[in-house]
Write an enzyme that holds these catalytic residues in place. Sequence first.
Site, PDB file in Angstrom:
ATOM      1  N   LYS A  86     -65.143  -5.038   2.533  1.00 18.41           N
ATOM      2  CA  LYS A  86     -63.780  -5.072   1.972  1.00 18.41           C
ATOM      3  C   LYS A  86     -63.675  -6.024   0.725  1.00 18.41           C
ATOM      4  CE  LYS A  86     -59.907  -6.641   2.210  1.00 18.41           C
ATOM      5  NZ  LYS A  86     -59.322  -6.587   1.136  1.00 18.41           N
ATOM      6  N   GLU A  88     -66.123 -18.767   5.199  1.00 16.36           N
ATOM      7  CA  GLU A  88     -66.647 -19.673   4.032  1.00 16.36           C
ATOM      8  C   GLU A  88     -65.025 -19.920   3.348  1.00 16.36           C
ATOM      9  OE1 GLU A  88     -69.167 -20.903   3.129  1.00 16.36           O
ATOM     10  OE2 GLU A  88     -70.990 -20.108   3.974  1.00 16.36           O
ATOM     11  N   GLU A 106     -55.888 -27.493  -2.934  1.00 20.01           N
ATOM     12  CA  GLU A 106     -57.073 -26.571  -3.715  1.00 20.01           C
ATOM     13  C   GLU A 106     -56.008 -25.979  -4.705  1.00 20.01           C
ATOM     14  OE1 GLU A 106     -58.795 -22.958  -1.909  1.00 20.01           O
ATOM     15  OE2 GLU A 106     -60.589 -23.699  -2.725  1.00 20.01           O
TER      16      GLU A 106
HETATM   17  P1  NAD Z   1     -57.554 -14.852   0.532  1.00 18.28           P
HETATM   18  O1  NAD Z   1     -57.879 -15.717   1.732  1.00 18.28           O
HETATM   19  O2  NAD Z   1     -56.281 -14.532  -0.014  1.00 18.28           O
HETATM   20  O3  NAD Z   1     -58.306 -13.567   0.511  1.00 18.28           O
HETATM   21  C1  NAD Z   1     -59.580 -13.233   0.834  1.00 18.28           C
HETATM   22  C2  NAD Z   1     -59.839 -11.772   1.405  1.00 18.28           C
HETATM   23  O4  NAD Z   1     -59.163 -11.917   2.752  1.00 18.28           O
HETATM   24  C3  NAD Z   1     -59.377 -10.705   0.525  1.00 18.28           C
HETATM   25  O5  NAD Z   1     -60.278  -9.520   0.782  1.00 18.28           O
HETATM   26  C4  NAD Z   1     -58.133 -10.309   1.488  1.00 18.28           C
HETATM   27  O6  NAD Z   1     -57.790  -8.909   1.222  1.00 18.28           O
HETATM   28  C5  NAD Z   1     -58.422 -10.560   2.771  1.00 18.28           C
HETATM   29  N1  NAD Z   1     -57.537 -10.807   3.650  1.00 18.28           N
HETATM   30  C6  NAD Z   1     -56.145 -11.352   3.466  1.00 18.28           C
HETATM   31  N2  NAD Z   1     -55.391 -11.236   4.759  1.00 18.28           N
HETATM   32  C7  NAD Z   1     -56.303 -10.687   5.679  1.00 18.28           C
HETATM   33  C8  NAD Z   1     -56.182 -10.439   7.048  1.00 18.28           C
HETATM   34  N3  NAD Z   1     -55.002 -10.784   7.665  1.00 18.28           N
HETATM   35  N4  NAD Z   1     -56.918  -9.948   7.984  1.00 18.28           N
HETATM   36  C9  NAD Z   1     -58.305  -9.692   7.288  1.00 18.28           C
HETATM   37  N5  NAD Z   1     -58.452  -9.859   5.922  1.00 18.28           N
HETATM   38  C10 NAD Z   1     -57.437 -10.470   5.086  1.00 18.28           C
HETATM   39  O7  NAD Z   1     -58.425 -15.405  -0.597  1.00 18.28           O
HETATM   40  P2  NAD Z   1     -58.469 -15.293  -2.048  1.00 18.28           P
HETATM   41  O8  NAD Z   1     -57.282 -15.801  -2.849  1.00 18.28           O
HETATM   42  O9  NAD Z   1     -59.249 -13.943  -2.218  1.00 18.28           O
HETATM   43  O10 NAD Z   1     -59.691 -16.266  -2.603  1.00 18.28           O
HETATM   44  C11 NAD Z   1     -59.698 -17.608  -2.839  1.00 18.28           C
HETATM   45  C12 NAD Z   1     -59.961 -18.642  -1.644  1.00 18.28           C
HETATM   46  O11 NAD Z   1     -61.381 -18.294  -1.457  1.00 18.28           O
HETATM   47  C13 NAD Z   1     -60.160 -20.171  -2.022  1.00 18.28           C
HETATM   48  O12 NAD Z   1     -59.452 -20.992  -0.831  1.00 18.28           O
HETATM   49  C14 NAD Z   1     -61.466 -20.361  -2.159  1.00 18.28           C
HETATM   50  O13 NAD Z   1     -61.912 -21.626  -1.724  1.00 18.28           O
HETATM   51  C15 NAD Z   1     -62.218 -19.425  -0.867  1.00 18.28           C
HETATM   52  N6  NAD Z   1     -63.454 -19.356  -1.290  1.00 18.28           N
HETATM   53  C16 NAD Z   1     -64.466 -20.055  -0.546  1.00 18.28           C
HETATM   54  C17 NAD Z   1     -65.793 -19.671  -0.863  1.00 18.28           C
HETATM   55  C18 NAD Z   1     -66.764 -20.274   0.134  1.00 18.28           C
HETATM   56  O14 NAD Z   1     -67.811 -19.933   0.107  1.00 18.28           O
HETATM   57  N7  NAD Z   1     -66.492 -21.353   0.747  1.00 18.28           N
HETATM   58  C19 NAD Z   1     -66.308 -18.672  -1.798  1.00 18.28           C
HETATM   59  C20 NAD Z   1     -65.241 -18.506  -2.579  1.00 18.28           C
HETATM   60  C21 NAD Z   1     -63.886 -18.510  -2.282  1.00 18.28           C
END
Ligand code: NAD
Length: 451
Positions: A153, A228, A354
Amino acid sequence: MSYTVTNPADETFVAEVEHLDAAAADAAIAAAAQAQIEWARLAPADRARALRRFAAHVDSDIEHLAGLETANSGHPISQSRWEASHVRDVLEYYSASPERLIGQQIPVAGGLDVTFHEPLGVVGVITPWNFPMTIAAWGFAPALAAGNAVVLKPAEWTPLTSMRLGELALESGLPEGLFQVLPGRGSVVGERFVTSPAVRKVVFTGSTEVGKRIMAGCAEQVKRVTLELGGKSANIVFADADVERAAATAPYSVFDNAGQDCCARSRLLVQRSVYDRFMEGFERAVQAVKVGDPADEATEVGPLVTLAHRESVASFIDDSTPIAFRGSCPEGPGAWFAPTVVTPERGDRIATEEIFGPVVAVLPFEDEADAIRLANDTEYGLSGSIWTRDLGRGIRVSRAVEGGNLSVNSHSSVRYSTPFGGFKQSGLGRELGPDAPLHFTETKNVFFAAD
Ligand code: NAD
């Protein structure tokens, strides 16, 4: 339900993407479960060949994938090209795994004892919007190599390259249903990965907040989970370092991908005795960063991913923010945000939370102990850099900093052949490296009685 993708560089229309509902997600998961049975039965060499063919199809589509990413996410075209070729490399690397998932033969009395690495079944991969292709590949390539099916997804904002990878998988001859890309909302499709008993593991990359909910949801079924999550990593510059080089490279450690990088070194810790010298070089380097049209080959930094995200980044800055200096960015339409260097107090929100944008907080420190204390004074622990010419100090500080991916005298974070992941609230488990396929298996021990 659908989502309209607009180009963040100029706000023009790119695509309309239909979102799946929960019933469609369930049907896809069921098809994946079916396809996995045959896939796991294939001879290891045939699975390896299939993954190499998938890699070859990605290779022949690099220009197309790169163009899609640049239009969807605003990544500079040279970076998008690297990301697409990284997907190919990750697939090639893990195509060597099916024939190397070697178990053990353990000496016991009365018979033969061996272990097998059995695939889990269906794996759900949930990705964020910042590096859509690469992060997807870190999940799907080793999972497929270990004999699993994958449902992926992508994030709502950046689904296009993942959808294209799904098409390329089919075109390369991977069985129908084995690797499916399911665009949709996190609360609908992502949530089904967590609640559906047919999904045996969730690999989630995203915010710490959502990651905690996913972990709690997975606990209901003792479902395997890799997380992650976020970061607020430190770039530590000691007085004994090559200060000029540290200053010249620092912008790219935090402003690459417009700061939308979980590994961004968004805290810059500089030993007080070289602070002024460092800041002079750093200012020159920040002002030289080429922020502009992502389609231009010379561009180093593009826009933020959406106007909504720009608002979130901008909310960290107001009239009272101590801004040291800023780089430049285009004016007019687009989610532009100039690289920004701030000099807050240690506990200020801008120095602890962050931001996920091109903003770096510079904090002076006194000595080695102070640097380590400050670097570790965060709930996160993902990456970090240490600049010093003292080998002993490089060893001591890299062992003392609580982070999963550190580099000394460079800003390297990710190589597909080395493990990647976070300490503390930056994550759980590791991706990439030689062991990644094992994280998509269960170890089974079988004793064969000799009599
Ligand atoms: P997010 O948590 O808003 O969303 C990530 C994914 O989760 C999206 O596909 C979203 O649709 C999905 N999601 C949201 N709510 C959900 C739920 N209730 N159940 C299941 N899936 C759900 O994050 P974002 O804004 O897309 O990305 C930014 C964040 O990602 C930052 O905090 C960044 O540090 C982190 N990140 C971490 C790594 C790593 O490897 N540690 C890499 C890249 C990004």
